[in-house]
Scaffold this motif. Sequence first.
Motif, PDB file in Angstrom:
ATOM      1  N   PHE A   1      41.704  43.010  45.129  1.00  0.00           N
ATOM      2  CA  PHE A   1      42.569  44.126  45.501  1.00  0.00           C
ATOM      3  C   PHE A   1      43.941  44.058  44.849  1.00  0.00           C
ATOM      4  O   PHE A   1      44.645  45.063  44.789  1.00  0.00           O
ATOM      5  CB  PHE A   1      42.681  44.270  47.029  1.00  0.00           C
ATOM      6  N   THR A   2      44.346  42.919  44.311  1.00  0.00           N
ATOM      7  CA  THR A   2      45.651  42.819  43.654  1.00  0.00           C
ATOM      8  C   THR A   2      45.637  43.388  42.239  1.00  0.00           C
ATOM      9  O   THR A   2      46.688  43.585  41.641  1.00  0.00           O
ATOM     10  CB  THR A   2      46.115  41.355  43.584  1.00  0.00           C
ATOM     11  N   LEU A   3      44.460  43.659  41.717  1.00  0.00           N
ATOM     12  CA  LEU A   3      44.327  44.083  40.325  1.00  0.00           C
ATOM     13  C   LEU A   3      45.125  45.349  40.009  1.00  0.00           C
ATOM     14  O   LEU A   3      45.816  45.415  39.002  1.00  0.00           O
ATOM     15  CB  LEU A   3      42.852  44.285  39.994  1.00  0.00           C
ATOM     16  N   GLN A   4      45.048  46.353  40.858  1.00  0.00           N
ATOM     17  CA  GLN A   4      45.764  47.599  40.575  1.00  0.00           C
ATOM     18  C   GLN A   4      47.276  47.396  40.559  1.00  0.00           C
ATOM     19  O   GLN A   4      47.978  48.018  39.771  1.00  0.00           O
ATOM     20  CB  GLN A   4      45.389  48.681  41.578  1.00  0.00           C
ATOM     21  N   TYR A   5      47.781  46.503  41.402  1.00  0.00           N
ATOM     22  CA  TYR A   5      49.224  46.237  41.424  1.00  0.00           C
ATOM     23  C   TYR A   5      49.633  45.419  40.206  1.00  0.00           C
ATOM     24  O   TYR A   5      50.694  45.652  39.619  1.00  0.00           O
ATOM     25  CB  TYR A   5      49.618  45.517  42.707  1.00  0.00           C
ATOM     26  N   ALA A   6      48.800  44.465  39.839  1.00  0.00           N
ATOM     27  CA  ALA A   6      49.111  43.617  38.691  1.00  0.00           C
ATOM     28  C   ALA A   6      49.146  44.427  37.401  1.00  0.00           C
ATOM     29  O   ALA A   6      49.974  44.173  36.525  1.00  0.00           O
ATOM     30  CB  ALA A   6      48.084  42.492  38.586  1.00  0.00           C
ATOM     31  N   ARG A   7      48.271  45.407  37.289  1.00  0.00           N
ATOM     32  CA  ARG A   7      48.244  46.222  36.070  1.00  0.00           C
ATOM     33  C   ARG A   7      49.518  47.042  35.904  1.00  0.00           C
ATOM     34  O   ARG A   7      49.863  47.417  34.786  1.00  0.00           O
ATOM     35  CB  ARG A   7      47.020  47.127  36.071  1.00  0.00           C
ATOM     36  N   GLU A   8      50.202  47.318  36.994  1.00  0.00           N
ATOM     37  CA  GLU A   8      51.466  48.048  36.905  1.00  0.00           C
ATOM     38  C   GLU A   8      52.583  47.162  36.359  1.00  0.00           C
ATOM     39  O   GLU A   8      53.607  47.656  35.912  1.00  0.00           O
ATOM     40  CB  GLU A   8      51.868  48.580  38.281  1.00  0.00           C
TER      41      GLU A   8
ATOM     42  N   PHE B   1      46.769  42.400  28.176  1.00  0.00           N
ATOM     43  CA  PHE B   1      46.316  41.236  28.943  1.00  0.00           C
ATOM     44  C   PHE B   1      45.308  41.576  30.038  1.00  0.00           C
ATOM     45  O   PHE B   1      44.766  40.679  30.681  1.00  0.00           O
ATOM     46  CB  PHE B   1      47.515  40.529  29.581  1.00  0.00           C
ATOM     47  N   TRP B   2      45.050  42.836  30.276  1.00  0.00           N
ATOM     48  CA  TRP B   2      44.215  43.255  31.403  1.00  0.00           C
ATOM     49  C   TRP B   2      42.805  42.674  31.382  1.00  0.00           C
ATOM     50  O   TRP B   2      42.221  42.453  32.433  1.00  0.00           O
ATOM     51  CB  TRP B   2      44.125  44.772  31.465  1.00  0.00           C
ATOM     52  N   ASN B   3      42.253  42.452  30.221  1.00  0.00           N
ATOM     53  CA  ASN B   3      40.880  41.952  30.136  1.00  0.00           C
ATOM     54  C   ASN B   3      40.797  40.449  29.896  1.00  0.00           C
ATOM     55  O   ASN B   3      39.702  39.920  29.702  1.00  0.00           O
ATOM     56  CB  ASN B   3      40.118  42.695  29.034  1.00  0.00           C
ATOM     57  N   SER B   4      41.932  39.782  29.915  1.00  0.00           N
ATOM     58  CA  SER B   4      41.908  38.338  29.670  1.00  0.00           C
ATOM     59  C   SER B   4      41.373  37.598  30.898  1.00  0.00           C
ATOM     60  O   SER B   4      41.597  38.012  32.039  1.00  0.00           O
ATOM     61  CB  SER B   4      43.305  37.830  29.316  1.00  0.00           C
ATOM     62  N   PRO B   5      40.669  36.507  30.664  1.00  0.00           N
ATOM     63  CA  PRO B   5      40.144  35.717  31.777  1.00  0.00           C
ATOM     64  C   PRO B   5      41.250  35.179  32.690  1.00  0.00           C
ATOM     65  O   PRO B   5      41.078  35.119  33.911  1.00  0.00           O
ATOM     66  CB  PRO B   5      39.399  34.570  31.102  1.00  0.00           C
ATOM     67  N   ALA B   6      42.386  34.814  32.117  1.00  0.00           N
ATOM     68  CA  ALA B   6      43.492  34.288  32.931  1.00  0.00           C
ATOM     69  C   ALA B   6      44.043  35.361  33.871  1.00  0.00           C
ATOM     70  O   ALA B   6      44.352  35.074  35.037  1.00  0.00           O
ATOM     71  CB  ALA B   6      44.598  33.752  32.035  1.00  0.00           C
ATOM     72  N   PHE B   7      44.156  36.582  33.388  1.00  0.00           N
ATOM     73  CA  PHE B   7      44.646  37.683  34.209  1.00  0.00           C
ATOM     74  C   PHE B   7      43.695  37.946  35.375  1.00  0.00           C
ATOM     75  O   PHE B   7      44.111  38.069  36.530  1.00  0.00           O
ATOM     76  CB  PHE B   7      44.808  38.940  33.347  1.00  0.00           C
ATOM     77  N   THR B   8      42.403  37.994  35.063  1.00  0.00           N
ATOM     78  CA  THR B   8      41.403  38.248  36.096  1.00  0.00           C
ATOM     79  C   THR B   8      41.379  37.111  37.105  1.00  0.00           C
ATOM     80  O   THR B   8      41.376  37.339  38.318  1.00  0.00           O
ATOM     81  CB  THR B   8      40.013  38.426  35.455  1.00  0.00           C
ATOM     82  N   ARG B   9      41.376  35.872  36.625  1.00  0.00           N
ATOM     83  CA  ARG B   9      41.332  34.718  37.518  1.00  0.00           C
ATOM     84  C   ARG B   9      42.571  34.665  38.409  1.00  0.00           C
ATOM     85  O   ARG B   9      42.478  34.370  39.594  1.00  0.00           O
ATOM     86  CB  ARG B   9      41.206  33.425  36.723  1.00  0.00           C
ATOM     87  N   THR B  10      43.728  34.951  37.841  1.00  0.00           N
ATOM     88  CA  THR B  10      44.968  34.958  38.625  1.00  0.00           C
ATOM     89  C   THR B  10      44.860  35.952  39.771  1.00  0.00           C
ATOM     90  O   THR B  10      45.248  35.650  40.902  1.00  0.00           O
ATOM     91  CB  THR B  10      46.173  35.307  37.718  1.00  0.00           C
ATOM     92  N   ASN B  11      44.300  37.105  39.505  1.00  0.00           N
ATOM     93  CA  ASN B  11      44.154  38.111  40.556  1.00  0.00           C
ATOM     94  C   ASN B  11      43.131  37.703  41.611  1.00  0.00           C
ATOM     95  O   ASN B  11      43.313  37.982  42.790  1.00  0.00           O
ATOM     96  CB  ASN B  11      43.821  39.475  39.952  1.00  0.00           C
TER      97      ASN B  11
END
Length: 98
Positions: A7-14, A20-30
């Motif tokens: 659920f944090t993904l939409q906020y993080a993308r802002e 960086f949206w498709n990077s594994p680190a970004f996804t894992r962080t979320n």
Amino acid sequence: MAVGTPFTLQYAREMVDKQFWNSPAFTRTNYVITGVWGLVFLIDAASRAYGSLVLHDPDNMWTSWIIPLAAIIGAVCFTLWYPDHVRARARAAGPVRP
């Protein structure tokens, strides 16, 4: 997380560049941050249930206020700290080579 989207993904993308949206680190962080907030909700529910069902005091200061608030404050601090920690570790590791 159960449906594959933290659920944090939409906020993080802002707050993060689109590159960086498709990077594994970004996804894992979320996923990690979402997991921490899920744990907060479980702590809150367990604390309040304990106060109501075991102590028979739903207005108990510890189970209704202090424990849930401490969990929320901890999660807020973690949410602010963790992305910077991940970025610092990535910078320290240097560029990724194929």
